[in-house]
Design a protein around this motif. Structure first.
Motif: not given
Length: 518
Positions: A89-92, A94-101, A103-107, A153-155
């Protein structure tokens, strides 16, 4: 916004309420546990997480025993959509905003590596499971969602994946305004894949037991004793691959998750179909993919989602809505299969994978997959098998199952508390308005019977099945699902058939039956 038109008649095939995955695969016949045994690792549950974890461990010479309460791979894995994708979904954003960059990259990286692991196992073991590389898309028909697509897309690009922003798709829907494309994802038949792994595990002299329901897990003297069928499996390590943890304490996962249902139809459209896997960005989500069906292909359509046990939605229309939706796109279509599924959702939307609790060493859990369980099953199996093998996994911190971070979804947490309070206390004290005569043939519900609250179902022949309508997990009052003829728990998602037998965890006990005398 309503994305489903008014109901129309549809043509239904001969496989009503049957999963395509079950119909396209063989049945199993592993033995029932009838002795006390000792093993290195006991895996509870017989789905995809169990199959992959068992496979990875046995490849390293670890002795594994698998316990399944019914037949292996007849649970959530057999009722999924079987997409292998890091596009959730449109998830990354969310991950970057609520955790950090990071975290989102590792996910993202953990899920991309999961797809590679799936392909490697399939190639290494020569598994025939309809594996097909496909691109994955999230699309929108809403102007309000276009900016979200662009931001996603940018994230995703910044995280290292070459995502694309598109305004046209091969999907035959009107008014698609924007989409994000994840290249080089995949789809497969997860049940074919899992059954092949179970065969490999068993042929390598490891034990798999079906119809062996675990009723207790005790820890003593650095070992676990797992009770099933009045016998005991003794193991140093235990993996709860049960979809929803069957042990309540000290993990308290019932305070950190809820369960959500979706409905799936497999349709012969009578037309050529597209490539790719598609999911809408709006809520409730609608999803599309195709599967082989003889010389042609079927279209799988997923949607009509709602919280398990919900009483504020017209559940009886769940399949009809999907059938009608597709009929308006493919007028000559025929529904060949239909089934439902459900999954656990954590309050921060990130799965729980790893140690069950700091107080119980070597007990592992994998849950809260948020309906993206195929790829996450590979992530789980790799993290858990690495921990058992004493290896460091670079992604285990992402999914830390014992995390106590602030609850990010405070609204859903509040809803969970309200629902639990209502079902555990307020609803129990209320007096049902319905009586025995109010329940029609082919229907069920909770009634007042001689001053007692009971749940009954009357089949089409007039046979009556009566139960105490309280979940055996933590005692919440159940709701009647007249579409699937089941008793569903609105608190934690346990489900029972009309006779009180278990369909879905976390419950481990059947409902109390009542001998109803007219």
């Amino acid at each position: 916004m309503n994305y489903f038109p008014k109901l129309v008649n549809t043509t239904i095939g001969d496989n009503m309420d049957k999963s395509y995955w079950v119909d396209s695969t063989k049945s199993t016949n592993y033995p029932t546990l009838e002795k006390n045994i000792t093993t290195d690792v006991c895996i509870i549950g017989g789905g995809l997480v169990s199959a992959i974890t068992g496979y990875l461990l046995t490849k390293q010479g670890i002795k594994v025993t698998i316990l399944e309460k019914n037949r292996v791979c007849m649970g959530v894995t057999a009722y999924s959509t079987a997409k292998l994708t890091s596009q959730h979904g449109l998830f990354y954003k969310y991950l970057e905003s609520n955790f950090n960059f990071n975290f989102a990259k590792d996910y993202l990286d953990s899920n991309q590596e999961a797809i590679s692991l799936a392909k490697k196992i399939i190639d290494d073991e020569h598994i025939s499971c309809d594996f097909e590389p496909q691109d994955a898309y999230v699309f929108t028909t809403s102007k309000q969602e276009v900016e979200k697509i662009a931001d996603e897309v940018k994230v995703v690009k910044s995280l290292g994946l070459e995502a694309e922003y598109l305004t046209k798709l091969p999907l035959p829907l009107e008014n698609i305004l924007a989409a994000i494309k994840f290249p080089n994802q995949a789809q497969f038949n997860a049940r074919k894949f899992a059954l092949a792994l179970f065969d490999i595990i068993h042929k390598n002299n490891n034990e798999i037991y079906e119809n062996s329901k675990v009723t207790d897990i005790n820890y003593k003297n650095h070992m676990y004793n797992i009770s099933a069928n009045d016998y005991t499996v003794c193991a140093k390590h235990v993996v709860m691959a049960t979809h929803y943890p069957i042990k309540n304490f000290p993990g308290f996962y019932f305070l950190k998750m809820y369960q959500d249902k979706s409905y799936i139809i497999a349709v012969d459209t009578k037309e050529d179909l597209f490539n790719g896997m598609f999911v809408s960005s709006w809520d409730p989500v609608t999803s599309f993919r195709t599967v082989p069906y003889g010389d042609t292909r079927l279209l799988l359509v997923v949607g009509s989602e709602h919280k398990t046990g919900a009483t504020d939605v017209p559940v009886e229309n769940s399949f009809k809505n999907l059938e009608n939706y597709i009929k308006n796109i493919y007028p000559n279509s025929e529904v060949k299969y239909r089934w439902s599924t459900q999954d656990c959702v954590t309050l921060d939307k990130v799965p729980y994978i790893g140690e069950f609790s700091h107080l119980l060493p070597n007990l592992y859990v994998a849950t809260g997959f948020k309906k993206w369980g195929m790829t996450t099953s590979f992530v789980s199996a790799k993290i858990i098998s690495d921990k058992i093998l004493g290896k460091t996994n670079p992604y285990e911190h992402i999914y830390n199952a014992t995390r106590l971070a602030p609850i990010k979804n405070s609204k859903e947490f509040s809803n969970m508390l309200k629902q639990s309070t209502y079902s555990l206390l307020i609803n129990k004290l209320s007096v049902p308005e319905a009586s025995y005569s109010d329940i029609n043939l082919g229907s069920g519900g909770i009634i007042n019977y001689n001053g007692e609250k009971i749940g009954i179902y009357k089949d089409d022949s007039g046979n009556v099945f009566a139960v105490k309508p309280y979940c055996k997990h933590l005692g919440c009052e159940l709701s009647w699902n007249n579409l699937e003829k089941t008793w569903d728990c609105p608190c934690h998602g346990s489900r029972y058939d009309y006779q009180g037998q278990i369909i879905n965890e976390p419950t481990t006990k059947e409902l109390d039956k009542i001998d109803l005398k007219e």
